[in-house]
Design a protein around this motif. Structure first.
Motif, PDB file in Angstrom:
ATOM      1  N   ASN A 256       0.755  -1.231   0.122  1.00 51.42           N
ATOM      2  CA  ASN A 256      -0.097   0.043  -0.326  1.00 51.42           C
ATOM      3  C   ASN A 256       0.749   1.399   0.093  1.00 51.42           C
ATOM      4  N   ILE A 257       1.767   1.269  -0.836  1.00 54.36           N
ATOM      5  CA  ILE A 257       2.731   2.573  -1.014  1.00 54.36           C
ATOM      6  C   ILE A 257       2.972   2.757  -2.326  1.00 54.36           C
ATOM      7  N   ASP A 258       3.323   3.965  -2.707  1.00 56.80           N
ATOM      8  CA  ASP A 258       3.552   4.379  -4.214  1.00 56.80           C
ATOM      9  C   ASP A 258       4.757   4.793  -4.463  1.00 56.80           C
ATOM     10  N   ILE A 259       5.658   3.618  -4.773  1.00 55.42           N
ATOM     11  CA  ILE A 259       7.038   3.999  -4.792  1.00 55.42           C
ATOM     12  C   ILE A 259       7.441   4.858  -6.210  1.00 55.42           C
ATOM     13  N   ASP A 260       8.341   5.856  -5.934  1.00 55.65           N
ATOM     14  CA  ASP A 260       8.868   6.666  -6.869  1.00 55.65           C
ATOM     15  C   ASP A 260       9.779   5.995  -7.904  1.00 55.65           C
ATOM     16  N   ASN A 261       9.973   6.550  -9.144  1.00 57.94           N
ATOM     17  CA  ASN A 261      10.922   6.071 -10.407  1.00 57.94           C
ATOM     18  C   ASN A 261      12.216   5.763  -9.688  1.00 57.94           C
ATOM     19  N   ASP A 262      12.839   6.490  -8.983  1.00 59.14           N
ATOM     20  CA  ASP A 262      14.317   6.097  -8.711  1.00 59.14           C
ATOM     21  C   ASP A 262      14.452   4.932  -7.768  1.00 59.14           C
ATOM     22  N   ASN A 263      13.504   4.784  -6.785  1.00 53.46           N
ATOM     23  CA  ASN A 263      13.439   3.608  -5.876  1.00 53.46           C
ATOM     24  C   ASN A 263      13.066   2.587  -6.564  1.00 53.46           C
ATOM     25  N   LEU A 264      12.161   2.630  -7.472  1.00 57.20           N
ATOM     26  CA  LEU A 264      11.502   1.542  -8.189  1.00 57.20           C
ATOM     27  C   LEU A 264      12.381   0.691  -9.052  1.00 57.20           C
ATOM     28  N   LYS A 265      13.389   1.689  -9.650  1.00 52.25           N
ATOM     29  CA  LYS A 265      14.575   1.030 -10.554  1.00 52.25           C
ATOM     30  C   LYS A 265      15.515   0.352  -9.728  1.00 52.25           C
ATOM     31  N   GLU A 266      15.659   1.183  -8.612  1.00 54.40           N
ATOM     32  CA  GLU A 266      16.864   0.437  -7.467  1.00 54.40           C
ATOM     33  C   GLU A 266      16.346  -0.939  -6.958  1.00 54.40           C
ATOM     34  N   ALA A 267      15.016  -1.106  -6.849  1.00 56.71           N
ATOM     35  CA  ALA A 267      14.325  -2.094  -6.447  1.00 56.71           C
ATOM     36  C   ALA A 267      14.426  -3.390  -7.597  1.00 56.71           C
ATOM     37  N   TYR A 268      14.145  -2.974  -8.552  1.00 57.49           N
ATOM     38  CA  TYR A 268      14.529  -3.865  -9.798  1.00 57.49           C
ATOM     39  C   TYR A 268      15.602  -4.531 -10.019  1.00 57.49           C
ATOM     40  N   LEU A 269      16.885  -3.645  -9.808  1.00 61.59           N
ATOM     41  CA  LEU A 269      18.125  -3.738 -10.108  1.00 61.59           C
ATOM     42  C   LEU A 269      18.519  -4.764  -8.867  1.00 61.59           C
ATOM     43  N   LEU A 270      18.114  -4.662  -7.805  1.00 61.29           N
ATOM     44  CA  LEU A 270      18.166  -5.423  -6.685  1.00 61.29           C
ATOM     45  C   LEU A 270      17.877  -6.815  -6.781  1.00 61.29           C
ATOM     46  N   LEU A 271      16.778  -7.180  -7.717  1.00 63.63           N
ATOM     47  CA  LEU A 271      16.178  -8.222  -7.862  1.00 63.63           C
ATOM     48  C   LEU A 271      16.977  -8.981  -9.043  1.00 63.63           C
ATOM     49  N   GLN A 272      17.395  -8.134  -9.790  1.00 66.49           N
ATOM     50  CA  GLN A 272      18.226  -8.926 -11.009  1.00 66.49           C
ATOM     51  C   GLN A 272      19.717  -9.187 -10.404  1.00 66.49           C
ATOM     52  N   ILE A 273      20.368  -8.328  -9.410  1.00 67.14           N
ATOM     53  CA  ILE A 273      21.754  -8.730  -8.864  1.00 67.14           C
ATOM     54  C   ILE A 273      21.571  -9.920  -7.850  1.00 67.14           C
TER      55      ILE A 273
END
Length: 641
Positions: A256-273
């Protein structure tokens, strides 16, 4: 349980007869009423009469100490480092973002003046993170940008608990149970539905970073920025924007949070790495060029260092790191490494392998220069893989010598393994030091709760005497014991192989004609070439290696090269009593090493042994006065023995 109560328990544990309240008050320099309160608190905390009271005084009920042992997990910080960590944990996890100075002083059992000193120490520590603890109206809060705050939080948690022993229980200490379980459920379902398999070794790392990110957004500690930054878009490389959109939606639905673009991209890279991507997705994200480079790097490391890095646990995260590294190089960007100096000092061989990898990347992409900070990150990846591959045979064989007291053996063993399972292999536990002779060929380290005076005739072992309560002082003693054994092992390598790696024809004294490191490198390399130890290209490669990053450590330099196969193994030695200017160092001992292929595995251990020995100030002072090879050998071996 605070440290004052622990001190009383430890003191009573050592007594064989009751001690009066008055005697205890005099010993601890408090009132008799305070002692009575301590006893009351201990008996309350332990849920039994752990301390027995009689007309003769107080005595610890040792038959019930197992319950006390279970209660000893809470430690009150008693030095600047642990107090600093305690303060930062509080500030990072408080939803209000600030804490009262006097409340913290009470929790730490320190005076206001002592607390101010701890605060000064804490701010010195925070400089490397670009953070600061600010005091305003006796309220403390952390000042700095969000990414630095998150980096600090992650560092503190990992500093406290080693990677292999990191568990969900540790996470529950910092985040509430509901958040941790939600994050785990979210990561499992998202990875399963979108083609990721989360790497077992790095799963805790991934859960940790997501917990930090989600909690700080929930607490309102992140300024949301809806604007997409162009540079950040570039740094994403060819990330799958469809998956990012799904990730954004799933985070909103779950937390129930609306994450901004910068933190969204960081979250995605964390998943990849931190994931093993499916083969197709790996190819799509990385491209054939990176995959080809990875194969070459793994092959070269195996040939030159006899290390097999061809594992999924290494390939996937390092490939993704490599892709982003190449992008940063091509766009003139450098990822700053706050622990570079520590890596170079504590992981010299791994850093050296990483330097080799960086040279290979340079050649692969047309001599693109890789900064030392980036080499440090490569070292972390390689170090993690080597750490995974460590076998029990490399660990230190350890015997526990403990009295037969109910749960004492189990408690002490569990506490030791929690902190030192990566270094120690506990092969047995015995109840009397008299049986140690049975283990003279199988153990290197003895850990005991008996006094050291009991072990006068057992000098074949490294012996560490600890308290049955296993406090921070005991941990330090075991660390020192482990370091001592490791140094002995490295020294034994030098003793056993001294005559193979060192000889009279490769020994020189400084005649005062060398202006800098390149004069020395020229002389020693040409000498090895002329004596048929190395081919003509040897000099060029030694110079290229030195230009990349200095081979000097304090007052010693060990120049060497990676690419050229040499005809013989040997170490060309130059001793300078006055010292030679070597970039920012004054070097007294130069050891130029050339290794033929079949000796490269031994060189890994030799290199560590050389650095372990020659980075000690005392040995440099002794050896720099050597007048001949025989004198050099005598001084080195006497110092070791």
């Amino acid at each position: 349980m605070n440290h004052k109560l622990l001190k009383l328990i430890e003191y009573l544990y050592q007594q064989s007869s009751p001690i009066s309240c008055k005697e205890l008050a005099q010993h601890f320099k408090v009132t008799t009423r305070t002692i009575q309160n301590y006893v009351k608190d201990i008996n309350h905390i332990s849920d039994n009469n752990a301390i027995i009271s009689s007309k003769s005084g107080y005595m610890l009920n040792k038959q019930k100490t197992d319950i006390i042992f279970e209660k000893l997990n809470v430690n009150i910080p008693d030095d600047n480092i642990s107090r600093c960590t305690y303060i930062l944990k509080k500030l990072l996890t408080q939803t209000t973002g600030s804490i009262n100075i006097f409340d913290l002083s009470d929790e730490l059992f320190v005076s206001y003046s002592t607390f101010r000193n701890v605060l000064s120490y804490t701010n010195n520590y925070l400089k490397k993170y670009n953070l600061k603890v600010i005091s305003n109206n006796n309220l403390l809060h952390l000042q700095g940008n969000e990414r630095d705050l998150r980096r600090l939080m992650s560092t503190i948690i990992y500093d406290e608990v080693s990677v292999n022993s990191f568990s969900l229980e540790n996470l529950y200490e910092y985040f509430n149970f509901e958040l941790v379980t939600k994050v785990i459920s979210f990561l499992d379902s998202f990875s399963k539905n979108n083609g990721f398999t989360i790497n077992h070794f790095t799963k805790m790392n991934l859960i940790l970073h997501f917990c930090i990110l989600i909690k700080r957004i929930q607490d309102g500690n992140i300024e949301m920025d809806s604007a997409v930054n162009c540079d950040n878009n570039k740094l994403l490389l060819e990330c799958d924007y469809k998956l990012i959109t799904i990730l954004h939606k799933e985070i909103f639905n779950t937390f129930n949070i609306d994450i901004d673009n910068d933190n969204l991209k960081e979250a995605y890279l964390l998943l990849q790495i931190n994931s093993d991507l499916s083969l197709n997705l790996v190819n799509d994200v990385l491209g054939k060029e990176i995959i080809s480079l990875m194969k070459e790097i793994i092959k070269e490391i195996k040939v030159n260092y006899l290390l097999d890095l061809n594992t999924p646990e290494f390939i996937t995260p390092f490939s993704l790191h490599l892709k982003k590294l190449i992008f940063r190089i091509q766009h003139g960007k450098v990822e700053k490494n706050p622990i570079l100096k520590h890596i170079k000092k504590t992981l010299p061989m791994i850093y050296d392998i990483s330097t080799y990898v960086s040279l290979y990347i340079n050649n692969f992409f047309g001599n693109e220069v890789i900064a030392e900070d980036e080499i440090g990150f490569i070292a972390l990846h390689i170090g993690a893989e080597i750490h995974r591959q460590k076998s029990d045979s490399e660990k230190i064989s350890t015997i526990l010598v403990l009295p037969k007291y109910l749960e004492l053996e189990s408690y002490v063993k569990n506490q030791i393994l929690k902190s030192f399972h990566e270094n120690l292999n506990i092969v047995d536990s015995i109840y009397s030091y008299e049986y140690l002779h049975n283990f003279s060929h199988t153990a290197e380290l003895i850990i005991t709760t008996f006094p050291l005076s009991y072990f006068k005739n057992t000098n074949i072992f490294e012996i560490v005497s600890i308290s049955p309560f296993f406090n921070s002082e005991d941990q330090l003693k075991i660390h020192e014991g482990i370091d001592s054994i490791k140094k002995k092992r490295l020294n034994q390598i030098l003793i056993n192989q001294f005559d193979y790696f060192f000889n009279k024809e490769l020994f020189h004294l400084d005649n005062g004609s060398y202006k800098d490191e390149y004069d020395v490198i020229n002389f020693l390399a040409k000498d090895l070439i002329n004596k048929n130890y190395a081919p003509k290209e040897f000099l060029t490669h030694i110079i290229n290696r030195e230009k990349l990053t200095s081979t000097a450590f304090n007052n010693v330099s060990v120049p060497h090269q990676f690419f050229i196969e040499t005809m013989k193994t040997g170490t060309n030695i130059l001793i300078s009593k006055e010292g030679i200017r070597w970039k920012n160092n004054l070097v007294h001992i130069v050891l130029m090493v050339c290794i033929k292929n079949e000796d490269k595995k031994n060189f890994t251990f030799l290199y560590e042994a050389l650095l372990n020995l020659f980075t000690q100030d005392d040995i440099v002072k002794i050896v720099k006065t050597s007048t001949s090879f025989e004198d050099f050998k005598k001084k080195v071996l006497l110092f070791i023995e």
